[in-house]
Write an enzyme that holds these catalytic residues in place. Structure first.
Site, PDB file in Angstrom:
ATOM      1  N   CYS A   1     -36.971   7.768 -40.889  1.00  0.00           N
ATOM      2  CA  CYS A   1     -37.175   8.242 -39.552  1.00  0.00           C
ATOM      3  C   CYS A   1     -38.305   9.312 -39.344  1.00  0.00           C
ATOM      4  O   CYS A   1     -39.526   9.319 -38.656  1.00  0.00           O
ATOM      5  CB  CYS A   1     -35.825   8.084 -38.987  1.00  0.00           C
ATOM      6  SG  CYS A   1     -35.062   7.013 -39.784  1.00  0.00           S
TER       7      CYS A   1
ATOM      8  N   ARG B   1     -29.821   7.913 -51.806  1.00  0.00           N
ATOM      9  CA  ARG B   1     -29.235   8.699 -50.653  1.00  0.00           C
ATOM     10  C   ARG B   1     -28.385   8.442 -52.616  1.00  0.00           C
ATOM     11  O   ARG B   1     -27.743   8.166 -53.152  1.00  0.00           O
ATOM     12  CB  ARG B   1     -28.483   7.867 -50.147  1.00  0.00           C
ATOM     13  CG  ARG B   1     -29.453   7.760 -48.730  1.00  0.00           C
ATOM     14  CD  ARG B   1     -28.445   6.797 -48.256  1.00  0.00           C
ATOM     15  NE  ARG B   1     -30.152   6.935 -46.664  1.00  0.00           N
ATOM     16  CZ  ARG B   1     -29.291   5.659 -46.019  1.00  0.00           C
ATOM     17  NH1 ARG B   1     -28.043   5.224 -45.540  1.00  0.00           N
ATOM     18  NH2 ARG B   1     -30.449   5.681 -44.735  1.00  0.00           N
TER      19      ARG B   1
ATOM     20  N   GLN C   1     -36.044  -0.254 -48.070  1.00  0.00           N
ATOM     21  CA  GLN C   1     -35.524  -0.757 -46.833  1.00  0.00           C
ATOM     22  C   GLN C   1     -37.220  -1.355 -46.056  1.00  0.00           C
ATOM     23  O   GLN C   1     -38.022  -0.943 -46.239  1.00  0.00           O
ATOM     24  CB  GLN C   1     -35.092   0.056 -45.540  1.00  0.00           C
ATOM     25  CG  GLN C   1     -34.227   0.861 -46.408  1.00  0.00           C
ATOM     26  CD  GLN C   1     -33.559   1.959 -44.863  1.00  0.00           C
ATOM     27  OE1 GLN C   1     -34.563   3.060 -44.918  1.00  0.00           O
ATOM     28  NE2 GLN C   1     -32.927   2.607 -44.802  1.00  0.00           N
TER      29      GLN C   1
ATOM     30  N   ASP D   1     -37.882  -1.244 -43.297  1.00  0.00           N
ATOM     31  CA  ASP D   1     -37.799  -0.527 -42.080  1.00  0.00           C
ATOM     32  C   ASP D   1     -38.832   0.086 -41.531  1.00  0.00           C
ATOM     33  O   ASP D   1     -40.335  -0.778 -41.535  1.00  0.00           O
ATOM     34  CB  ASP D   1     -37.758   1.642 -43.135  1.00  0.00           C
ATOM     35  CG  ASP D   1     -36.951   1.819 -41.765  1.00  0.00           C
ATOM     36  OD1 ASP D   1     -36.448   1.578 -41.051  1.00  0.00           O
ATOM     37  OD2 ASP D   1     -37.067   3.821 -42.239  1.00  0.00           O
TER      38      ASP D   1
ATOM     39  N   HIS E   1     -40.256   1.483 -37.147  1.00  0.00           N
ATOM     40  CA  HIS E   1     -39.431   2.427 -35.614  1.00  0.00           C
ATOM     41  C   HIS E   1     -41.238   1.911 -35.107  1.00  0.00           C
ATOM     42  O   HIS E   1     -41.676   1.863 -35.113  1.00  0.00           O
ATOM     43  CB  HIS E   1     -39.209   4.238 -36.636  1.00  0.00           C
ATOM     44  CG  HIS E   1     -38.835   4.330 -37.067  1.00  0.00           C
ATOM     45  ND1 HIS E   1     -38.585   4.162 -38.625  1.00  0.00           N
ATOM     46  CD2 HIS E   1     -37.268   4.632 -37.094  1.00  0.00           C
ATOM     47  CE1 HIS E   1     -37.342   4.676 -39.451  1.00  0.00           C
ATOM     48  NE2 HIS E   1     -36.992   4.909 -38.367  1.00  0.00           N
TER      49      HIS E   1
ATOM     50  N   LYS F   1     -26.628   0.538 -31.136  1.00  0.00           N
ATOM     51  CA  LYS F   1     -27.228  -0.491 -31.962  1.00  0.00           C
ATOM     52  C   LYS F   1     -26.353  -0.974 -31.471  1.00  0.00           C
ATOM     53  O   LYS F   1     -25.456  -2.124 -31.697  1.00  0.00           O
ATOM     54  CB  LYS F   1     -26.931   0.474 -33.629  1.00  0.00           C
ATOM     55  CG  LYS F   1     -25.586   0.560 -34.241  1.00  0.00           C
ATOM     56  CD  LYS F   1     -25.930   0.708 -35.504  1.00  0.00           C
ATOM     57  CE  LYS F   1     -24.514   0.839 -35.813  1.00  0.00           C
ATOM     58  NZ  LYS F   1     -23.988   1.660 -37.341  1.00  0.00           N
TER      59      LYS F   1
ATOM     60  N   HIS G   1     -35.223   2.236 -33.965  1.00  0.00           N
ATOM     61  CA  HIS G   1     -34.445   2.389 -35.920  1.00  0.00           C
ATOM     62  C   HIS G   1     -34.467   0.954 -35.662  1.00  0.00           C
ATOM     63  O   HIS G   1     -33.173   0.188 -35.177  1.00  0.00           O
ATOM     64  CB  HIS G   1     -33.960   2.979 -35.815  1.00  0.00           C
ATOM     65  CG  HIS G   1     -33.919   4.312 -35.759  1.00  0.00           C
ATOM     66  ND1 HIS G   1     -34.372   5.741 -36.584  1.00  0.00           N
ATOM     67  CD2 HIS G   1     -33.628   4.959 -34.948  1.00  0.00           C
ATOM     68  CE1 HIS G   1     -33.874   6.666 -36.074  1.00  0.00           C
ATOM     69  NE2 HIS G   1     -33.671   6.550 -34.806  1.00  0.00           N
TER      70      HIS G   1
HETATM   71 ZN   LIG Z   1     -34.685   5.211 -39.008  1.00  0.00          ZN
END
Ligand SMILES: [Zn+2]
Ligand SMILES: [Zn+2]
Length: 673
Positions: free
Chosen positions: A362, A391, A409, A411, A413, A498, A544
């Site tokens: 992010c 992580r 991910q 991912d 945004h 979310k 996100h």
């Molecule tokens: Zn994010």
């Protein structure tokens, strides 16, 4: 008299000292028997606990499955603990919560007895059934802390005595007593519980295993024996669950991963996956598919740094909140040795700042957004990254490729204006729906996680974001029972509500994979802005979002969902051409070459083995198509096609027919449309 409001809108007057059980009895004997516990002003409580004033009341029966299961599982944990202490005097108790499918309890066995093993379980189960048959009342009592501590000290329960001193002083503590009259057994417990041990079904539980667990999860503390059980409302539910477990064991991605030679894990890289060629083919197919879908949906793909220094993580707030989960690397070359073998000082690059491997993408995406001035016309801006993150999680928490420390991910945004939010979330819901169906999942549930108690931001912001997500799901036509639509109070992130998307797999398990959340906090912290139509600076909202979550976990889910029998477009080896007799070797090679030329992932198997042996071996490796050729096929230019798991006889067709059929079938679903 207290006024007790019931769910149907009626109000009953009950004398002081009466309980939800009294209300149930006043309504009728059927309900009195069925009622397990009570929801008083929204809080689940013991059915025998007296009202404290005017209240609203909803009685919980086995039809309120979620609440009922949690209550029953907690009761089973107490029954387990009592049974263990009956059988093994001197064993100390610690904690025993309900879990997703049952319960566990952590015990400290005596030194002479040693850790419990699976062999102890049948005897403990039998003792639990005796405790259940005795139908002992479970009675809630309120004690003060000193009394609780003394009680545990007197009973040799040092773990409990230690724990109770950490509860705030002066606050009343609840103890649950099991027994008719005098206590047979007692535990410090918040409750609630059912009225008596006989309320659980003695045939609806099974002890499953024993494992080691440290007291309070800390390896410096003593090792305890954790006994696990699965528990349900009735035997039918238990049996269905046991079948599911058996089926899950057959589908275990670690087992199939080995049989199909997809990946491995080893201790030198705890929590990171070694993808083998076969496994990485599936990954690449999935990645290529996701990339096509994102491209078509107006996303722009980016790639951001793996390492960023502490300043950046301080600004984003991760350094304070998330540091223990981050892998931190000093920006220096550690040391060299000179000729005499003495260590030299580290060679510094820059200021030897601390750097961290990114735990999420992010902040980096905001840094891209912040390059150059953005106008309202640039929004929505959708930045996607197949971002590799690290992580740090305790080794014990890792599980195959489902729970790892290095993961990638899908991912992205999305930076939007307020007026674009609903439309953008609707588009996301549609994209996600289509992706899940393409990947073979036709059922999933949508849940809205609402504001938690501890949170950032104003109530107005929360009202607005929650309502926007609600509106979006409604506009997408998915706020229905079919989509398992549900709101989860208190479960949102601290900065935003979310939507969660929970997939159902082939054996009815659910997996939360997709998510989309609104965020105004991070754009604020990292000073993201755009120039509005009014010429003034505004903050964008950041969404996100992920559809498959992480590649590692999703591939694990895919393997288990399909039990390794992937649809043709994902299968690592799509076809094997195999011979019955060695006379057909050249022909087999020729057929394989033609398939390879058309982009089919094909192998040959020309070994001098019995055809049944070869068929069995390839079916264990889950090869979808076998093309069997012998002398006759070679002469006639045909193949005999066998499908994995199909009972049908093999199908004889010409090579050209076979090739065009296989090519057609191996096209990814999005390219067929
Ligand atoms: Zn994010
Ligand atoms: Zn309890």
């Amino acid at each position: 008299m207290f006024k007790i409001a019931l769910p149907d809108g009626s109000v009953r007057e009950m004398p002081e000292g009466s309980t939800p059980a009294d209300v149930a009895a006043a309504i009728g004997p059927g309900l009195a028997k069925a009622a397990l516990a009570a929801k008083v002003d929204g809080e689940v409580r013991d059915i025998m606990r007296p009202f404290e004033g005017d209240s609203s009341l909803a009685l919980i029966t086995s039809r309120d499955e979620k609440d009922a299961l949690e209550l029953v599982r907690h009761d089973f944990a107490h029954i387990l603990a009592e049974a263990v202490q009956n059988l093994f005097p001197g064993t100390q108790i610690t904690f025993g919560p309900a879990t997703d499918d049952g319960f566990y309890y952590d015990f400290a066995p005596t030194a002479e007895r040693g850790q419990f093993t699976d062999e102890d379980l049948p005897a403990i189960e039998a003792e639990m059934r005796r405790v259940i048959a005795a139908d002992k009342p479970l009675v809630r009592e309120v004690w003060d802390r000193a009394k609780v501590r003394q009680f545990f000290i007197d009973h040799g329960e040092t773990f409990k005595a230690e724990w109770v001193m950490e509860l705030p002083e002066g606050e009343p503590i609840t103890m649950y007593k099991t027994g008719h009259g005098e206590a047979d057994w007692m535990d410090l417990c918040r409750g609630p519980h059912l009225a008596s041990t006989g309320k659980v079904d003695p045939n609806a539980f099974k002890l499953t295993r024993v494992s080691g667990a440290y007291w309070r999860g800390d390896p410096k503390n003593p090792m305890l024996s954790r006994i696990y059980g699965t528990a349900w409302l009735n035997k039918k539910q238990l049996d269905e669950h046991l079948v599911r477990l058996e089926e899950a064991a057959k589908r275990d991605h670690r087992k199939i991963g080995q049989e199909m030679d997809l990946f491995h894990l080893q201790a030198e890289a705890h929590g990171s996956v070694f993808w083998h060629p076969n496994g990485y083919i599936i990954w690449r197919q999935l990645e290529a598919y996701m990339r096509r879908r994102l491209d078509a949906a107006g996303y722009e793909e980016v790639k951001t740094p793996q390492l960023m220094d502490a300043r950046q993580w301080e600004r984003s707030g991760h350094w304070g909140k998330y540091r223990e989960n981050m892998f931190i690397v000093p920006d220096e070359i550690p040391h060299g040795s000179d000729d005499e073998g003495e260590d030299e000082a580290p060679i510094l690059s820059g200021d030897a700042d601390l750097m961290a491997l990114k735990p999420m993408n992010c902040p980096a995406h905001i840094l891209i957004f912040n390059q150059g001035i953005k106008s309202y016309r640039d929004l929505p801006l959708r930045l996607a990254e197949f971002g590799c993150c690290h992580r740090n999680e305790p080794h014990g928490a890792l599980h195959g490729i489902m729970r790892v420390r290095q993961f990638t991910q899908d991912d992205a945004h999305i930076f939007v204006r307020e007026d674009q939010l609903v439309e953008e979330v609707v588009a996301f819901c549609d994209l996600l729906d289509s992706v899940y169906r393409d990947l073979g999942f036709d059922r999933y549930a949508i849940k809205l996680a609402l504001r938690p108690d501890k949170r950032f931001g104003t109530d107005e912001m929360w009202d607005w974001s929650e309502q926007s997500l609600r509106d979006a799901v409604a506009a997408a036509g998915r706020n229905t029972e079919e989509f398992g639509w549900e709101e989860l109070p208190g479960e949102g992130a601290f900065y935003a509500p979310k939507l969660e998307f929970h997939l159902s797999d082939a054996i009815g398990r659910t997996w939360q994979v997709g998510t989309i959340q609104t965020d105004t906090v991070l754009p604020e912290r990292l000073d993201a802005s755009y120039i509005g139509e009014d010429g003034a600076k505004h903050r964008p909202i950041m969404l996100h979002r992920a559809i498959i979550g992480t590649f590692e976990r999703f591939l694990g889910i895919l393997i288990e969902h399909h039990a390794g029998k992937f649809p043709l477009w994902l299968a690592p080896v799509q076809a094997v051409v195999t011979t019955i007799v060695s006379d057909a070797d050249d022909y087999a090679r020729e057929v394989a070459a033609k398939l390879a030329q058309r982009g089919i992932r094909v192998d040959t198997d020309l070994r001098n083995e019995k055809i049944n042996y070869k068929v069995r071996e390839h079916s264990l490796k889950k090869v979808p198509l076998l093309l069997v050729v012998g002398k006759r096929e070679a002469e006639e230019g045909t193949v005999a096609l066998r499908r994995l798991g199909s009972e049908e006889r093999q199908l004889v067709m010409t090579v050209d027919e076979a090739i065009s059929m296989i090519v057609e079938e191996s096209i990814a679903p999005d390219l067929k449309r």
